[in-house]
Design an enzyme around this catalytic site. Sequence first.
Site, mmCIF file in Angstrom:
data_model
loop_
_atom_site.group_PDB
_atom_site.id
_atom_site.type_symbol
_atom_site.label_atom_id
_atom_site.label_comp_id
_atom_site.label_asym_id
_atom_site.label_seq_id
_atom_site.Cartn_x
_atom_site.Cartn_y
_atom_site.Cartn_z
ATOM 1 N N ASP A 197 0.809 -1.233 0.000
ATOM 2 C CA ASP A 197 0.000 0.000 0.000
ATOM 3 C C ASP A 197 0.839 1.277 0.000
ATOM 4 O O ASP A 197 0.313 2.349 -0.269
ATOM 5 C CB ASP A 197 -0.908 0.044 1.241
ATOM 6 C CG ASP A 197 -1.947 -1.054 1.231
ATOM 7 O OD1 ASP A 197 -2.089 -1.721 0.192
ATOM 8 O OD2 ASP A 197 -2.611 -1.248 2.262
ATOM 9 N N GLY A 253 -5.361 -0.676 -1.359
ATOM 10 C CA GLY A 253 -4.913 0.567 -0.721
ATOM 11 C C GLY A 253 -6.092 1.483 -0.497
ATOM 12 O O GLY A 253 -6.581 2.108 -1.434
#
Length: 319
Positions: free
Chosen positions: A127, A170
């Site tokens: 992420d 993410g």
Amino acid sequence: MKKIGVLTSGGDSPGMNAAIRAVVRSSVARGLEVYGIYDGYKGLVEDRMVKLTRFSVSDMIIKGGTMLGSARLPEFKEPEIIDKAVDILKNRGIDGLVVVGGDGTFRGAQALSERGIACIALPGTIDNDIAATEYSIGFDTALQTVIENVDKLRDTSSSHHRCSVIEVMGNRCGDLALYSGITTGAEIIITSDSEFKLETVIEKLNYFDLVKQKNHAIVIISEKITDVYQLAKEISKQTGFSGRATVLGHIQRGGSPTAFDRLLATRMGDKAVERIVEGFKSECICLVNNEIVAVDINEALNTPEPNRKQLVELHERLV
Ligand code: ATP
């Protein structure tokens, strides 16, 4: 310091193996014994670990996933569980740990270091949500995976006057969406930093269709913002494009790490061992201006998120 441990925790990311390899080889080169702890903090409190030699990590630099396994152990926040982990490490004569993972993993390391175990944390997450480092291990590989898939979807979208809505991982950090959106020439990028409004998306798509005469449209959206299948239906109803949703999902976590991630993991792993040997107790290793630097874990966890305004504006100017 004679013995250290290494573990991977939280969600896995490509390059974790390269980091383990670097920690092991760097430890051996500096005369330290190194133990691989299975399944993150879970394996630690269950006392599951194995001594690693330089040969234990042969071939690992090219492999995705993590050879030690990873797990989540929510109870690791409880003082008695952390004390148990400290006892296990002390009984084995291990007084330093290198942990690889995201911010949760960093908090675990912080808790251990407060109880006298030297902990150095490496950012390993696709992420890129550790603000103290410009890149985390695995982000570049995940980005490459997203790009390859979006490029393929673009081919078929162009043939059928489609709008592909592609959900990427993410949520708290939209870097995967933003970077992949820019590098694939996506028409629209939606992250948790930008307010999501269906009307705005429809308006933009109609503009790309009718005014800019685009043959296809790509919408890249971070996970957990809206139901992408529903969004694709609305696009089919309210624009001239036929909407199709694709959730890339866990495919983004896999694969052999890119050269960038291998190098990053190797540099960070070596630096972590150097810092442990030098006596540092609670740090994370970061990439700042292409330099590998050590930052206090507390400071790293409190670093404000970088402002991506310039990248957002760049995308809007060139689309
Ligand atoms: P990702 O970014 O992939 O989610 P992460 O490291 O942030 O990775 P988490 O599940 O948040 O993933 O954390 C991993 C593990 O770290 C947890 O399962 C738990 O064992 C430990 N951990 C998380 N938060 C804390 C905390 N506040 N104190 C002690 N340990 C923690």
